[in-house]
Each structure stands twice: as C-alpha cells, then as structure tokens.
Design a protein around this motif. Structure first.
Motif, PDB file in Angstrom:
ATOM      1  N   LEU A  65     119.137  10.362   1.563  1.00  0.00           N
ATOM      2  CA  LEU A  65     119.362  10.977   2.873  1.00  0.00           C
ATOM      3  C   LEU A  65     119.966  12.368   2.739  1.00  0.00           C
ATOM      4  O   LEU A  65     119.668  13.258   3.548  1.00  0.00           O
ATOM      5  CB  LEU A  65     120.259  10.086   3.727  1.00  0.00           C
ATOM      6  CG  LEU A  65     119.631   8.769   4.218  1.00  0.00           C
ATOM      7  CD1 LEU A  65     120.658   7.925   4.957  1.00  0.00           C
ATOM      8  CD2 LEU A  65     118.427   9.032   5.096  1.00  0.00           C
ATOM      9  N   PHE A  68     117.540  15.029   2.404  1.00  0.00           N
ATOM     10  CA  PHE A  68     116.860  15.348   3.662  1.00  0.00           C
ATOM     11  C   PHE A  68     117.898  15.685   4.737  1.00  0.00           C
ATOM     12  O   PHE A  68     117.736  15.306   5.899  1.00  0.00           O
ATOM     13  CB  PHE A  68     116.008  14.167   4.120  1.00  0.00           C
ATOM     14  CG  PHE A  68     114.853  13.846   3.216  1.00  0.00           C
ATOM     15  CD1 PHE A  68     113.665  14.553   3.294  1.00  0.00           C
ATOM     16  CD2 PHE A  68     114.975  12.850   2.269  1.00  0.00           C
ATOM     17  CE1 PHE A  68     112.607  14.257   2.453  1.00  0.00           C
ATOM     18  CE2 PHE A  68     113.922  12.541   1.421  1.00  0.00           C
ATOM     19  CZ  PHE A  68     112.727  13.245   1.509  1.00  0.00           C
ATOM     20  N   ALA A  70     118.681  18.344   6.327  1.00  0.00           N
ATOM     21  CA  ALA A  70     118.205  19.101   7.492  1.00  0.00           C
ATOM     22  C   ALA A  70     117.491  18.168   8.478  1.00  0.00           C
ATOM     23  O   ALA A  70     117.621  18.316   9.697  1.00  0.00           O
ATOM     24  CB  ALA A  70     117.256  20.207   7.041  1.00  0.00           C
ATOM     25  N   TRP A  71     116.764  17.174   7.938  1.00  0.00           N
ATOM     26  CA  TRP A  71     116.070  16.212   8.801  1.00  0.00           C
ATOM     27  C   TRP A  71     117.068  15.264   9.454  1.00  0.00           C
ATOM     28  O   TRP A  71     116.919  14.905  10.626  1.00  0.00           O
ATOM     29  CB  TRP A  71     115.057  15.429   7.976  1.00  0.00           C
ATOM     30  CG  TRP A  71     114.395  14.312   8.725  1.00  0.00           C
ATOM     31  CD1 TRP A  71     113.427  14.426   9.677  1.00  0.00           C
ATOM     32  CD2 TRP A  71     114.689  12.918   8.600  1.00  0.00           C
ATOM     33  NE1 TRP A  71     113.077  13.181  10.145  1.00  0.00           N
ATOM     34  CE2 TRP A  71     113.829  12.235   9.508  1.00  0.00           C
ATOM     35  CE3 TRP A  71     115.560  12.168   7.810  1.00  0.00           C
ATOM     36  CZ2 TRP A  71     113.843  10.851   9.643  1.00  0.00           C
ATOM     37  CZ3 TRP A  71     115.571  10.784   7.947  1.00  0.00           C
ATOM     38  CH2 TRP A  71     114.724  10.140   8.846  1.00  0.00           C
ATOM     39  N   ILE A  72     118.105  14.876   8.695  1.00  0.00           N
ATOM     40  CA  ILE A  72     119.117  13.952   9.215  1.00  0.00           C
ATOM     41  C   ILE A  72     119.823  14.560  10.429  1.00  0.00           C
ATOM     42  O   ILE A  72     120.102  13.860  11.415  1.00  0.00           O
ATOM     43  CB  ILE A  72     120.154  13.613   8.123  1.00  0.00           C
ATOM     44  CG1 ILE A  72     119.505  12.782   7.026  1.00  0.00           C
ATOM     45  CG2 ILE A  72     121.335  12.853   8.718  1.00  0.00           C
ATOM     46  CD1 ILE A  72     119.046  11.422   7.479  1.00  0.00           C
ATOM     47  N   LYS A  74     118.609  16.404  12.608  1.00  0.00           N
ATOM     48  CA  LYS A  74     117.731  16.308  13.778  1.00  0.00           C
ATOM     49  C   LYS A  74     117.793  14.924  14.435  1.00  0.00           C
ATOM     50  O   LYS A  74     117.349  14.758  15.570  1.00  0.00           O
ATOM     51  CB  LYS A  74     116.294  16.621  13.380  1.00  0.00           C
ATOM     52  CG  LYS A  74     116.078  18.066  12.941  1.00  0.00           C
ATOM     53  CD  LYS A  74     114.636  18.315  12.546  1.00  0.00           C
ATOM     54  CE  LYS A  74     114.438  19.753  12.071  1.00  0.00           C
ATOM     55  NZ  LYS A  74     113.038  20.012  11.638  1.00  0.00           N
ATOM     56  N   LEU A  75     118.343  13.932  13.713  1.00  0.00           N
ATOM     57  CA  LEU A  75     118.458  12.593  14.300  1.00  0.00           C
ATOM     58  C   LEU A  75     119.406  12.573  15.490  1.00  0.00           C
ATOM     59  O   LEU A  75     119.411  11.633  16.267  1.00  0.00           O
ATOM     60  CB  LEU A  75     118.954  11.593  13.242  1.00  0.00           C
ATOM     61  CG  LEU A  75     117.975  11.220  12.125  1.00  0.00           C
ATOM     62  CD1 LEU A  75     118.638  10.266  11.143  1.00  0.00           C
ATOM     63  CD2 LEU A  75     116.711  10.591  12.691  1.00  0.00           C
ATOM     64  N   SER A  88     119.550   9.591  21.115  1.00  0.00           N
ATOM     65  CA  SER A  88     118.920  10.147  19.915  1.00  0.00           C
ATOM     66  C   SER A  88     118.569   9.008  18.964  1.00  0.00           C
ATOM     67  O   SER A  88     118.934   7.854  19.199  1.00  0.00           O
ATOM     68  CB  SER A  88     119.882  11.125  19.230  1.00  0.00           C
ATOM     69  OG  SER A  88     121.033  10.429  18.753  1.00  0.00           O
ATOM     70  N   TRP A  89     117.885   9.348  17.872  1.00  0.00           N
ATOM     71  CA  TRP A  89     117.588   8.332  16.858  1.00  0.00           C
ATOM     72  C   TRP A  89     118.869   7.786  16.257  1.00  0.00           C
ATOM     73  O   TRP A  89     118.969   6.590  15.953  1.00  0.00           O
ATOM     74  CB  TRP A  89     116.686   8.916  15.765  1.00  0.00           C
ATOM     75  CG  TRP A  89     115.256   9.038  16.173  1.00  0.00           C
ATOM     76  CD1 TRP A  89     114.553  10.184  16.428  1.00  0.00           C
ATOM     77  CD2 TRP A  89     114.338   7.959  16.402  1.00  0.00           C
ATOM     78  NE1 TRP A  89     113.271   9.902  16.806  1.00  0.00           N
ATOM     79  CE2 TRP A  89     113.102   8.537  16.789  1.00  0.00           C
ATOM     80  CE3 TRP A  89     114.439   6.566  16.326  1.00  0.00           C
ATOM     81  CZ2 TRP A  89     111.982   7.761  17.090  1.00  0.00           C
ATOM     82  CZ3 TRP A  89     113.319   5.791  16.627  1.00  0.00           C
ATOM     83  CH2 TRP A  89     112.111   6.389  16.997  1.00  0.00           C
ATOM     84  N   LYS A  90     119.856   8.655  16.089  1.00  0.00           N
ATOM     85  CA  LYS A  90     121.140   8.187  15.558  1.00  0.00           C
ATOM     86  C   LYS A  90     121.757   7.147  16.493  1.00  0.00           C
ATOM     87  O   LYS A  90     122.255   6.110  16.049  1.00  0.00           O
ATOM     88  CB  LYS A  90     122.110   9.361  15.405  1.00  0.00           C
ATOM     89  CG  LYS A  90     123.491   8.933  14.905  1.00  0.00           C
ATOM     90  CD  LYS A  90     124.553   9.989  15.134  1.00  0.00           C
ATOM     91  CE  LYS A  90     125.933   9.470  14.794  1.00  0.00           C
ATOM     92  NZ  LYS A  90     127.009  10.409  15.149  1.00  0.00           N
TER      93      LYS A  90
END
Length: 245
Positions: A65, A68, A70-72, A74-75, A88-90
């Motif tokens: 994780l 990634f 930068a992607w995390i 965005k969660l 959000s996804w989080k």
C-alpha cells in the motif's frame, strides 16, 4: 542515497519518524489483539505459525500500500452521498471492518457466556476454527488496519523512507509481542472478555469513523489502558487471596 543522508540530518524528519512509529505501534495493538484471540482457538502447534503468518501478511500489505501511496490518498475522496454524508472508499472499508469486528467479538462473547455451548465444548474437545479460516479472517482485518495505518502515515509525513521505517518497526514490535500477549490472554480468561470488549469498542469506533463521527484515538486508548490497569489490579488481588488461602 543522497536524499536519505539529507533526511537523516533533518531534526524535523526524526521527530516525524518517532511520532509515526508511536502511532503505528498503537494502531498495531488493535490488529494484535484480534490475532491473539483468533489464533488461541487453533491447535497449540499451529498458533505461533499462524500469528507469524498473519503479522507477516500485515507487513506485506502495508508495504504494498505504501508503494501506491498516491492512490491510497484518493481513497478519501467522496464516492457517493447518503444520509447527508459523503462516503469515500476509506469510509466503506472502515464500516465493513468495524461491522466484522463487532460481529466477531459478539459471537465470541456469546460462546463464552452460553452455558450450553460451554458444556458442548467440554464434551467435544475439537478446535473451534480451522487454520485456513483463521488466516482468512486475519487477512480481512489486516486489510482494514493496513489502510487505516497507511492513510495515517501519509497524513503525517511526505517522506516514503520515514513511512517504511515506521511500518517495519511497528510490525517488528508486533512480532515480538504476539506470542507473549496471546499466551497471557490464554492463561487469564477474564482478560479474554476484556480483550473482546476492546474489539467491540474498536469496531464501533471504526463504524462511527466511517459515518463521519471521528472519535479521537487518544480517548479510546486511554479507556483501554485504564480498563487494563483495573483488570491487572483485580488479578493481583485474586493472586494475593490465593496465596493467603
């Protein structure tokens, strides 16, 4: 290499590293309590192995994780709106993980307090959970705690080496504490109930967090520490009575 040397010479980076290590270790306590309770239901010869596998998977997930990051981040971006709250996804991961923890802790408390099931367990000395099932449940919670851990790390520092070192130290601490903690919980039945209560509280907190009601973690861990202190005093009192008797 030059960047690492520059980072090592910056006092602010060291302060961030120490703070982040402390945060990661504290966050790892939740993960470790769940792993300890779950693996204690396995045959003795599989317990230590399953704990190491579970914690190793937690390390792998966190490092993956981090790659990634930068992607995390965005969660945390809103995905949809419901009940006046942007989810959000989080948030969804935290709610799912919290529901799982509440369900698991409630189920274990029921097993511990139901006299019929306790009698059945005495008559039938079978293990209540399989090795594969234990690892699968550990993986599910590893995902939840890893996402929470990495988002916390990304929010505290922008330096990837600092995050990696903090995660490695925290997971190494979990590995060292895993067997002693699990053995202590197994030797003291009242500690099991206390730990299950902690899991209920952690699960409820994750659900609340997912719905936008943030409970400062300092309050949660202060309550856990106070409860543990009271239980330790109870244990000392019981041991003193036994010695007198």
């Amino acid at each position: 290499m030059d960047n690492l040397i520059i980072l090592a010479q910056d006092p602010a980076v060291w302060a961030a590293l120490i703070t982040l290590i402390a945060m990661e270790v504290v966050l790892g306590i939740d993960n470790l309590i769940f792993i300890s309770i779950l693996t204690n239901k396995l045959p003795p010869e599989h317990r230590s192995k399953s704990r190491m596998i579970g914690i190793s998977l937690a390390l792998i997930m966190r490092l993956v994780l981090l790659s990634f990051a930068a992607w995390i981040v965005k969660l945390t971006a809103p995905v949809f709106n419901a009940f006046g709250h942007d989810f959000s996804w989080k948030d969804m991961i935290l709610i799912a993980g919290g529901l799982f923890l509440v369900w698991k802790a409630t189920k274990e408390i029921h097993h511990s307090t139901d006299p019929v099931e306790q009698e059945d367990q005495k008559l039938d000395a079978k293990v209540t959970i399989g090795f594969g099932a234990a690892i699968f449940q550990i993986i599910l919670l590893d995902i939840v705690f890893s996402v929470d851990s990495i988002i916390t790390a990304v929010g505290m520092t922008e330096h990837l080496p600092v995050m990696v070192i903090a995660v490695l130290v925290a997971v190494a601490t979990m590995m060292l504490a895993a067997n002693p903690l699990a053995n202590f919980i197994e030797r003291n039945p009242t500690i099991v109930m206390l730990a299950l209560g902690f899991l209920l509280m952690i699960g409820t907190t994750l659900i609340a967090d997912g719905f936008g009601f943030h409970v400062p973690k300092g309050y949660i861990y202060a309550a856990m520490a106070f409860s543990a202190l009271v239980e330790i005093l109870n244990m000392l009192a019981r041991n003193a009575k036994q010695r007198k008797g």
